[in-house]
Design a protein around this motif. Structure first.
Motif, PDB file in Angstrom:
ATOM      1  N   LEU A 177      31.181  -7.107 -21.509  1.00  0.00           N
ATOM      2  CA  LEU A 177      30.404  -6.775 -22.700  1.00  0.00           C
ATOM      3  C   LEU A 177      29.176  -5.932 -22.357  1.00  0.00           C
ATOM      4  O   LEU A 177      28.738  -5.099 -23.154  1.00  0.00           O
ATOM      5  CB  LEU A 177      29.959  -8.054 -23.404  1.00  0.00           C
ATOM      6  N   ASN A 178      28.628  -6.138 -21.159  1.00  0.00           N
ATOM      7  CA  ASN A 178      27.444  -5.382 -20.754  1.00  0.00           C
ATOM      8  C   ASN A 178      27.730  -3.883 -20.634  1.00  0.00           C
ATOM      9  O   ASN A 178      26.801  -3.075 -20.607  1.00  0.00           O
ATOM     10  CB  ASN A 178      26.914  -5.906 -19.420  1.00  0.00           C
ATOM     11  N   PHE A 179      29.003  -3.537 -20.574  1.00  0.00           N
ATOM     12  CA  PHE A 179      29.376  -2.115 -20.543  1.00  0.00           C
ATOM     13  C   PHE A 179      28.839  -1.402 -21.779  1.00  0.00           C
ATOM     14  O   PHE A 179      28.483  -0.218 -21.728  1.00  0.00           O
ATOM     15  CB  PHE A 179      30.893  -1.986 -20.464  1.00  0.00           C
ATOM     16  N   LEU A 180      28.772  -2.121 -22.905  1.00  0.00           N
ATOM     17  CA  LEU A 180      28.326  -1.500 -24.159  1.00  0.00           C
ATOM     18  C   LEU A 180      26.865  -1.059 -24.094  1.00  0.00           C
ATOM     19  O   LEU A 180      26.457  -0.181 -24.866  1.00  0.00           O
ATOM     20  CB  LEU A 180      28.517  -2.477 -25.320  1.00  0.00           C
ATOM     21  N   ASP A 181      26.091  -1.658 -23.196  1.00  0.00           N
ATOM     22  CA  ASP A 181      24.647  -1.408 -23.170  1.00  0.00           C
ATOM     23  C   ASP A 181      24.208  -0.456 -22.068  1.00  0.00           C
ATOM     24  O   ASP A 181      23.005  -0.254 -21.881  1.00  0.00           O
ATOM     25  CB  ASP A 181      23.905  -2.743 -23.007  1.00  0.00           C
ATOM     26  N   ILE A 182      25.145   0.141 -21.344  1.00  0.00           N
ATOM     27  CA  ILE A 182      24.735   1.042 -20.250  1.00  0.00           C
ATOM     28  C   ILE A 182      24.492   2.461 -20.756  1.00  0.00           C
ATOM     29  O   ILE A 182      24.083   3.332 -19.982  1.00  0.00           O
ATOM     30  CB  ILE A 182      25.792   1.075 -19.120  1.00  0.00           C
ATOM     31  N   GLY A 183      24.729   2.701 -22.027  1.00  0.00           N
ATOM     32  CA  GLY A 183      24.510   4.035 -22.576  1.00  0.00           C
ATOM     33  C   GLY A 183      24.597   4.015 -24.087  1.00  0.00           C
ATOM     34  O   GLY A 183      24.620   2.947 -24.723  1.00  0.00           O
ATOM     35  N   LYS A 184      24.644   5.189 -24.673  1.00  0.00           N
ATOM     36  CA  LYS A 184      24.743   5.302 -26.132  1.00  0.00           C
ATOM     37  C   LYS A 184      26.023   4.643 -26.614  1.00  0.00           C
ATOM     38  O   LYS A 184      27.095   4.823 -26.025  1.00  0.00           O
ATOM     39  CB  LYS A 184      24.716   6.783 -26.532  1.00  0.00           C
ATOM     40  N   ARG A 185      25.913   3.893 -27.691  1.00  0.00           N
ATOM     41  CA  ARG A 185      27.072   3.174 -28.223  1.00  0.00           C
ATOM     42  C   ARG A 185      28.142   4.143 -28.720  1.00  0.00           C
ATOM     43  O   ARG A 185      29.321   3.789 -28.757  1.00  0.00           O
ATOM     44  CB  ARG A 185      26.635   2.252 -29.365  1.00  0.00           C
ATOM     45  N   GLN A 186      27.750   5.366 -29.082  1.00  0.00           N
ATOM     46  CA  GLN A 186      28.732   6.366 -29.501  1.00  0.00           C
ATOM     47  C   GLN A 186      29.670   6.737 -28.353  1.00  0.00           C
ATOM     48  O   GLN A 186      30.730   7.320 -28.578  1.00  0.00           O
ATOM     49  CB  GLN A 186      28.025   7.627 -30.018  1.00  0.00           C
ATOM     50  N   ILE A 187      29.274   6.393 -27.131  1.00  0.00           N
ATOM     51  CA  ILE A 187      30.107   6.646 -25.960  1.00  0.00           C
ATOM     52  C   ILE A 187      30.755   5.354 -25.465  1.00  0.00           C
ATOM     53  O   ILE A 187      31.951   5.311 -25.187  1.00  0.00           O
ATOM     54  CB  ILE A 187      29.280   7.293 -24.832  1.00  0.00           C
TER      55      ILE A 187
END
Length: 636
Positions: A233-243
């Protein structure tokens, strides 16, 4: 004279008949002599062979008559040859061998058989185990793998005899069955997900993959499941959510590839300049399927389309990464890379493979991609039909939080455990997932369809939303998400996917080869490299140089041969090429309704202008005409 003439010559003795009678009397004696000499030679040969056999037996020990092959006292593999009433020992090789395993590998298209062979030299020195493809076994050329110490004796039948001895000695070799691909497989009535180390969901399943696939391995059961899912889930927070949301949805769509009634027909393309963390993000996506902290030894743009297709067939229900599509200074190298990426995207989009023939002209089974393609590159694909099969995510350095990225990289070893949890959940809910897909997919596609957009874009959105819904349901069942959080995630994902569709639609329109042709033509006119003549005397010549057509207030009348050549020359100088032939270009114009064809349906037709007859293409599409005249009007 008279006496001389009347005298008759003295008769010659009749020696011929006498000699024949004399020789006839001698024939029986000669035959008896020949027969006697032949018997003497045969006796001498038998005596010599008997002596040699005695000497051989004294030196090598007694010859076993019950076995066709044996080791002599020196450790040589031998066989017995019968010569008349005697037996002769023939040396074959200084090694013996046997098949210890027969491995049958099913790759989903056909079965391959490999023999594991052990051996020893002179009965003393063990040789390492080697693996030999079954078709190569009989020719015995594989012995070179054991080096120069392994010797086959000379003789036309020696190799065949050694092969025969190995097979006789290996009648009890066990036969083992393996799978040669990743992904879902129904085994004994239940589903299992295959990977390089075995399977998730079944025990005792053997999978054999080439070394380059060895990293696609998952744990049998998730360890520290909650922490592993949270790391994913932490993958979602490593950059812009549009990506990150489209990327993670794509990751969790990949295990559904072949179990859904319809396979996804698009690829995901991470597009950005060097240093924008494209490869790093792609590696983290792959880490859900194994240890991919590095992306070396994976398929790349130096591979041939055929090798990529074969690997894509074996890597089923997983991600297939083609990393680092970079521009090249050499035109030929750039074209080769372009061919590779175009071929891969089309192959994954259409789920097709090339037809191939064996050496005996029989047809080989077709292989086609059975996973999802993830491409990274600094150069975006340029063909309109290819872009329609691709979801492009543009990436810049500021889009990624480097600190959070580093933390996730340190937790990357947890990601395969999250995937194992997801796969076990899919196995337990297989019928529900596949059963609801057709109706849900149709609903999502209709919701995502916008007038004027390419039909494939709505399908992309439908697949990604279905994957996101499946992923969210798993998280709800695992008590990671509440129902409210799940709804928020789905709403956010839907909005992002819709915006991506709009951007992608504009990208497709901007890469329209028809529009591009007329824009280039307008540029050439503006640069005074070609010209348009007026249909009427009161008009002005637009541009300069070779004439490519005529114009009036309503139409363009292109002399298609001249216009076509002008555009192709321009593209060639720019290092590019037009993707279609002239006949296909005209066909596309007709299908679009952009031209007024002749009465017989042909694209070109005769027209008289200024007293001269020309064969022209009459362009009626205002957008295409404006792409030429808007450039002209800047000057006139």
């Amino acid at each position: 004279m008279k006496d001389k003439q009347n005298s008759s010559p003295s008769p010659l003795p009749n020696t011929g008949k006498a000699k024949q009678r004399k020789d006839a009397n001698k024939q029986p004696d000669k035959r008896r002599g020949y027969a006697e000499a032949s018997r003497k030679r045969a006796d001498a040969e038998r005596q010599a062979m008997t002596k040699a056999e005695v000497e051989t037996n004294q030196a090598q020990g007694p010859v076993p008559s019950e076995e066709p092959y044996f080791l002599d006292t020196d450790g040589y593999l031998c066989r017995v040859k019968r010569h008349r009433d005697s037996e002769i020992t023939i040396r074959l090789s200084n090694f013996e061998a046997r098949i210890t395993e027969e491995n049958v590998i099913d790759d989903g298209a056909e079965r391959s058989i490999f023999y594991t062979i052990d051996g020893s030299i002179l009965g003393k020195h063990a040789l390492p185990s080697i693996e030999v493809p079954a078709p190569q076994f009989s020719n015995m050329t594989w012995v070179h793998k054991w080096g120069s110490r392994v010797i086959l004796e000379p003789g036309r039948t020696v190799a065949d005899s050694v092969r025969h001895s190995i097979q006789l000695a290996s009648s009890d070799a066990p036969v083992k069955h393996h799978y040669g691909f990743t992904g879902w497989k129904e085994i004994d009535g239940s589903w299992a997900y295959l990977h390089a180390a075995g399977s998730v969901g079944a025990e005792g399943v053997s999978v054999r993959l080439a070394p380059e696939y060895a990293r696609f391995r998952l744990p049998d059961a998730p360890q520290n499941e909650t922490e592993a899912i949270q790391a994913s889930l932490n993958f979602l927070d490593i950059g812009k959510r549009q990506i990150t949301i489209p990327l993670l949805s794509y990751v969790f769509l990949s295990p559904l590839t072949t179990i859904l009634p319809k396979m996804p027909g698009f690829s995901l393309y991470l597009y950005g300049i060097s240093g924008s963390f494209k490869t790093t993000l792609a590696a983290l996506c792959l880490c859900h399927f194994g240890d991919f902290s590095q992306v070396d030894s994976l398929p790349n743009f130096n591979d041939t389309p055929g090798s990529i297709e074969k690997r894509a067939f074996k890597l089923k229900d997983t991600l297939f990464l083609l990393d680092d599509y970079t521009p090249s200074h050499k035109k030929q190298e750039q074209q080769r890379k372009e061919d590779v990426v175009q071929s891969a995207i089309r192959s994954f989009g259409n789920r097709t493979g090339r037809a191939r023939l064996r050496a005996d002209a029989s047809e080989m089974p077709r292989t086609y991609p059975r996973g999802l393609l993830l491409v990274t590159g600094e150069e975006a694909p340029s063909l309109q039909s290819t872009i329609a099969r691709t979801l492009i995510l543009e990436l810049s350095r500021k889009d990624i939080d480097q600190e959070r990225l580093t933390i996730l990289q340190e937790d990357a070893h947890r990601l395969p455990h999250a995937m194992t949890s997801y796969l076990l959940w899919i196995r337990d809910n297989m019928n529900a997932i596949t059963g609801k897909f057709p109706d849900r997919f149709l609903t999502l596609r209709n919701m995502a369809t916008n007038e004027g957009q390419h039909g494939r874009l709505a399908e992309q959105t439908a697949f990604l939303v279905f994957a996101l819904e499946t992923w969210v349901n798993w998280l709800v069942d695992k008590k990671i998400f509440s129902t409210a959080t799940a709804k928020e995630m789905l709403s956010e994902g839907w909005e992002i996917f819709q915006n991506l569709t709009i951007t992608q639609s504009k990208r497709i329109e901007g890469d329209d080869p028809i529009a591009s042709f007329f824009e280039i033509l307008g540029t050439l006119i503006y640069q005074h490299k070609v010209r348009l003549d007026p249909c009427h005397k009161e008009g002005e010549i637009m541009g300069a140089g070779d004439r490519v057509g005529f114009y009036d207030n309503q139409r363009l009348y292109l002399v298609i041969g001249a216009a076509w050549n002008a555009v192709l020359v321009f593209l060639s100088k720019e290092g590019g090429h037009y993707p279609f032939s002239k006949s296909t270009f005209l066909y596309m114009l007709r299908q679009r309704g952009a031209i007024i064809p002749a009465h017989n349906g042909e694209s070109t037709k005769p027209k008289t202008i200024g007293g001269e007859s020309f064969r022209i293409v009459e362009v009626s599409d205002r957008l295409l005409i404006n792409s030429v005249t808007s450039v002209i009007h800047e000057e006139y």
